[in-house]
Design a protein around this motif. Structure first.
Motif, PDB file in Angstrom:
ATOM      1  N   ALA A 152      48.651 -70.465  72.471  1.00 41.64           N
ATOM      2  CA  ALA A 152      47.579 -69.404  72.813  1.00 41.64           C
ATOM      3  C   ALA A 152      46.297 -70.016  72.399  1.00 41.64           C
ATOM      4  O   ALA A 152      46.487 -70.880  71.658  1.00 41.64           O
ATOM      5  N   TYR A 153      45.207 -69.464  73.018  1.00 35.51           N
ATOM      6  CA  TYR A 153      44.008 -69.956  72.697  1.00 35.51           C
ATOM      7  C   TYR A 153      42.920 -68.647  72.894  1.00 35.51           C
ATOM      8  O   TYR A 153      43.265 -67.702  73.742  1.00 35.51           O
ATOM      9  N   VAL A 154      41.857 -68.660  72.287  1.00 38.25           N
ATOM     10  CA  VAL A 154      40.717 -67.820  72.461  1.00 38.25           C
ATOM     11  C   VAL A 154      40.249 -67.895  73.796  1.00 38.25           C
ATOM     12  O   VAL A 154      39.567 -69.335  73.939  1.00 38.25           O
ATOM     13  N   SER A 155      40.099 -66.937  74.698  1.00 39.35           N
ATOM     14  CA  SER A 155      39.573 -67.493  76.126  1.00 39.35           C
ATOM     15  C   SER A 155      37.957 -66.477  76.210  1.00 39.35           C
ATOM     16  O   SER A 155      37.364 -66.825  77.057  1.00 39.35           O
ATOM     17  N   ARG A 156      38.101 -65.286  75.245  1.00 35.22           N
ATOM     18  CA  ARG A 156      36.585 -64.499  75.395  1.00 35.22           C
ATOM     19  C   ARG A 156      36.381 -64.122  73.808  1.00 35.22           C
ATOM     20  O   ARG A 156      37.364 -63.642  73.245  1.00 35.22           O
ATOM     21  N   GLU A 159      30.919 -61.001  75.197  1.00 35.42           N
ATOM     22  CA  GLU A 159      30.625 -61.234  76.537  1.00 35.42           C
ATOM     23  C   GLU A 159      30.687 -62.838  76.843  1.00 35.42           C
ATOM     24  O   GLU A 159      30.458 -63.295  77.914  1.00 35.42           O
ATOM     25  N   ILE A 160      31.149 -63.697  75.830  1.00 38.99           N
ATOM     26  CA  ILE A 160      31.305 -65.209  76.045  1.00 38.99           C
ATOM     27  C   ILE A 160      32.700 -65.618  76.505  1.00 38.99           C
ATOM     28  O   ILE A 160      33.659 -65.270  75.824  1.00 38.99           O
ATOM     29  N   GLN A 161      32.809 -65.907  77.627  1.00 37.45           N
ATOM     30  CA  GLN A 161      33.989 -66.071  78.420  1.00 37.45           C
ATOM     31  C   GLN A 161      34.125 -67.505  78.823  1.00 37.45           C
ATOM     32  O   GLN A 161      33.207 -68.163  79.222  1.00 37.45           O
ATOM     33  N   LEU A 162      35.520 -68.104  78.468  1.00 35.14           N
ATOM     34  CA  LEU A 162      35.713 -69.493  78.749  1.00 35.14           C
ATOM     35  C   LEU A 162      36.162 -69.412  80.439  1.00 35.14           C
ATOM     36  O   LEU A 162      37.090 -68.843  80.645  1.00 35.14           O
ATOM     37  N   GLY A 163      35.309 -70.046  81.161  1.00 32.86           N
ATOM     38  CA  GLY A 163      35.253 -69.891  82.649  1.00 32.86           C
ATOM     39  C   GLY A 163      36.273 -70.777  83.334  1.00 32.86           C
ATOM     40  O   GLY A 163      35.941 -71.279  84.597  1.00 32.86           O
ATOM     41  N   LYS A 164      37.431 -71.075  82.552  1.00 34.52           N
ATOM     42  CA  LYS A 164      38.335 -72.093  83.393  1.00 34.52           C
ATOM     43  C   LYS A 164      39.661 -71.710  83.200  1.00 34.52           C
ATOM     44  O   LYS A 164      40.194 -70.972  82.161  1.00 34.52           O
ATOM     45  N   PRO A 165      40.604 -71.713  84.164  1.00 33.06           N
ATOM     46  CA  PRO A 165      42.030 -71.551  84.030  1.00 33.06           C
ATOM     47  C   PRO A 165      42.632 -72.437  82.897  1.00 33.06           C
ATOM     48  O   PRO A 165      42.307 -73.569  82.702  1.00 33.06           O
ATOM     49  N   GLU A 185      32.225 -76.690  73.916  1.00 31.83           N
ATOM     50  CA  GLU A 185      30.751 -75.922  73.952  1.00 31.83           C
ATOM     51  C   GLU A 185      30.877 -74.501  73.993  1.00 31.83           C
ATOM     52  O   GLU A 185      30.407 -73.816  73.452  1.00 31.83           O
ATOM     53  N   THR A 186      32.023 -74.087  74.532  1.00 33.47           N
ATOM     54  CA  THR A 186      32.245 -72.640  74.657  1.00 33.47           C
ATOM     55  C   THR A 186      32.628 -71.997  73.268  1.00 33.47           C
ATOM     56  O   THR A 186      32.236 -70.947  72.655  1.00 33.47           O
ATOM     57  N   ALA A 187      33.309 -73.026  72.493  1.00 28.89           N
ATOM     58  CA  ALA A 187      33.943 -72.573  71.051  1.00 28.89           C
ATOM     59  C   ALA A 187      32.566 -72.446  70.360  1.00 28.89           C
ATOM     60  O   ALA A 187      32.433 -71.296  69.349  1.00 28.89           O
ATOM     61  N   ASN A 188      31.561 -73.221  70.170  1.00 32.77           N
ATOM     62  CA  ASN A 188      30.453 -73.215  69.554  1.00 32.77           C
ATOM     63  C   ASN A 188      29.662 -71.975  69.742  1.00 32.77           C
ATOM     64  O   ASN A 188      28.992 -71.404  68.890  1.00 32.77           O
ATOM     65  N   ARG A 189      29.663 -71.446  70.970  1.00 33.53           N
ATOM     66  CA  ARG A 189      28.822 -70.213  71.457  1.00 33.53           C
ATOM     67  C   ARG A 189      29.674 -69.117  70.838  1.00 33.53           C
ATOM     68  O   ARG A 189      29.303 -68.207  70.531  1.00 33.53           O
ATOM     69  N   MET A 190      30.874 -69.129  70.775  1.00 42.33           N
ATOM     70  CA  MET A 190      31.714 -68.065  70.398  1.00 42.33           C
ATOM     71  C   MET A 190      31.634 -68.018  68.979  1.00 42.33           C
ATOM     72  O   MET A 190      31.530 -66.854  68.349  1.00 42.33           O
ATOM     73  N   ILE A 191      31.516 -68.973  68.250  1.00 44.34           N
ATOM     74  CA  ILE A 191      31.313 -69.301  66.606  1.00 44.34           C
ATOM     75  C   ILE A 191      30.185 -68.574  66.460  1.00 44.34           C
ATOM     76  O   ILE A 191      29.763 -67.404  65.449  1.00 44.34           O
ATOM     77  N   ALA A 192      29.100 -68.768  67.297  1.00 43.93           N
ATOM     78  CA  ALA A 192      27.680 -68.269  67.039  1.00 43.93           C
ATOM     79  C   ALA A 192      27.611 -66.622  67.295  1.00 43.93           C
ATOM     80  O   ALA A 192      26.995 -65.982  66.207  1.00 43.93           O
ATOM     81  N   ARG A 193      28.406 -66.167  68.359  1.00 44.48           N
ATOM     82  CA  ARG A 193      28.611 -64.842  68.388  1.00 44.48           C
ATOM     83  C   ARG A 193      29.098 -64.139  67.325  1.00 44.48           C
ATOM     84  O   ARG A 193      28.851 -62.676  66.892  1.00 44.48           O
ATOM     85  N   VAL A 204      33.401 -57.804  66.705  1.00 40.04           N
ATOM     86  CA  VAL A 204      33.229 -58.211  67.814  1.00 40.04           C
ATOM     87  C   VAL A 204      34.654 -58.450  68.610  1.00 40.04           C
ATOM     88  O   VAL A 204      35.727 -59.003  67.665  1.00 40.04           O
ATOM     89  N   GLY A 205      35.066 -58.109  69.814  1.00 37.71           N
ATOM     90  CA  GLY A 205      36.303 -58.324  70.254  1.00 37.71           C
ATOM     91  C   GLY A 205      36.309 -59.428  71.264  1.00 37.71           C
ATOM     92  O   GLY A 205      35.536 -60.266  71.337  1.00 37.71           O
ATOM     93  N   GLY A 206      37.611 -59.271  71.766  1.00 36.39           N
ATOM     94  CA  GLY A 206      37.715 -60.429  72.880  1.00 36.39           C
ATOM     95  C   GLY A 206      39.153 -60.502  73.678  1.00 36.39           C
ATOM     96  O   GLY A 206      39.882 -59.789  73.507  1.00 36.39           O
TER      97      GLY A 206
END
Length: 357
Positions: A152-156, A159-165, A185-193, A204-206
């Motif tokens: 499993a992994y965090v995909s969102r 509002e920050i979503q990992l846009g890849k399958p 790159e997405t992980a860094n944005r998620m951490i900042a959020r 915040v949820g996801g």
């Protein structure tokens, strides 16, 4: 209703600020080698205080097995275990003894039982999920013997979503960062959020995405215990979960039947499907393709800021909670999602063996 599973069955016990959290695993076959380091590592992935974006409650979460294991192997008898609580700050909750915190289980527990343990939420606390992770780790060891893997992994986050399958990701990179997203790159944005939410004393949820590989065709039941139904039941029983979808999920409703159908094809390895909108399950039974799903987590209800509510006497009051809480549950939820999936699959693996006697 503190037990889960039919053959591979977990019964959990304990409260957030009690002496211990623990459980009993029944139905695990004899002769399974127990890797204690692996089980402890699974707990370490869930435990508090593991990074700057999780609660700083300081718990080692060291598991102690009490029965069912001898000379490193299961005996086919009940496996009892416990994890002692050591860093409770129960006084943080004294002001909330008679108050109903918004979106918590305080009010509903009082209505059901007439009493509640207000310290950290008691039985309703997500700390109870420790027991699920231990049972899930044992289930993973069982499934590993038949070639099944769960990731499993965090995909969102918000509002920050990992846009890849998942098919375009290197899932081995999931543990390379503190938010458990396999894209840096997405992980860094998620951490900042998440850090932003923490600074604002907010949450915040996801979404956590799960991928299961290696399940052969034939696991599951055709009516009341469909594999996807049991999976959804497991995920919706995790604290803060608000939704579950598998395969194409809600997006699949936008397709026509001709677009959505998974066409069967003949390959060198046997019958496969050309696409996998079904998410590896058809008619409630696995078809041999990857099983993939999404689990939606709400923002955690505990806010370290002023909120209006009512107390047991129905007086309007204002609360400003104390304590140590995650601004986002997602990073620590990843091993919980994997664990519940593993328990479901271990159960269906054993059920399928009975069906084929």
């Amino acid at each position: 209703m503190n037990s889960f599973g039919q053959i591979f069955r977990l019964t959990s016990f304990g409260e957030s600020h009690g002496k211990a959290i623990g459980g009993i695993i029944d139905g695990c076959p004899a002769g399974l080698e127990i890797d204690l380091d692996f089980i402890q590592n699974e707990l370490n992935r869930r435990k508090p205080g593991q990074s700057k974006i999780t609660t700083q409650r300081d718990e080692s979460d060291q598991v102690e097995f009490l029965s069912g294991i001898f000379e490193g192997k299961t005996q086919g008898t009940p496996i009892a275990f416990q994890i002692r609580n050591k860093d409770q700050h129960s006084s943080d909750y004294n002001d909330l003894k008679d108050v109903f915190r918004p979106s918590h289980a305080d009010y509903t527990y009082i209505q059901k039982y007439g009493t509640r343990d207000h310290r950290g939420g008691g039985r309703s606390s997500a700390r109870e999920t420790i027991a699920r992770v231990v049972a899930g780790a044992v289930a993973k060891l069982l499934l590993k013997r038949v070639g099944v893997s769960i990731q499993a992994y965090v995909s969102r986050v918000g509002e920050i979503q990992l846009g890849k399958p998942y098919t375009e990701l290197d899932l081995s990179q999931t543990e390379s960062n503190i938010v458990r997203c396999p894209d840096v790159e997405t992980a860094n944005r998620m951490i900042a959020r998440i850090e932003e939410a923490g600074r604002n004393h907010d949450t915040v949820g996801g979404v956590v995405t799960g991928v299961i590989q290696g399940v052969p065709a034939g696991w599951g039941e055709p009516v009341f215990n469909k594999l996807h139904a049991d999976m959804g039941f497991a995920m919706l029983g995790i604290n803060a979960v608000k939704g579950f979808e598998y395969g194409s999920g809600f997006d699949g409703t936008r397709l026509s039947g001709s677009e959505h159908n998974d066409v069967f094809i003949k390959t060198e390895t046997g019958v496969r499907t050309k696409t996998n909108h079904s998410g590896g399950i058809q008619g409630g039974i696995s078809n041999g393709e990857d099983i993939y799903f999404n689990v939606a987590f709400k923002p955690i209800a505990t806010l370290l800021k002023e909120q209006n509510t009512v107390d047991r006497a129905e007086n309007e009051v204002t609360i400003n909670p104390k304590g140590r809480h995650d601004p986002c549950v997602l990073p620590r939820a990843v091993p919980i999602v994997e664990s519940m999936a593993a328990i479901v699959l271990a159960d269906h693996y054993l059920l399928n063996r009975i069906n084929q006697l």
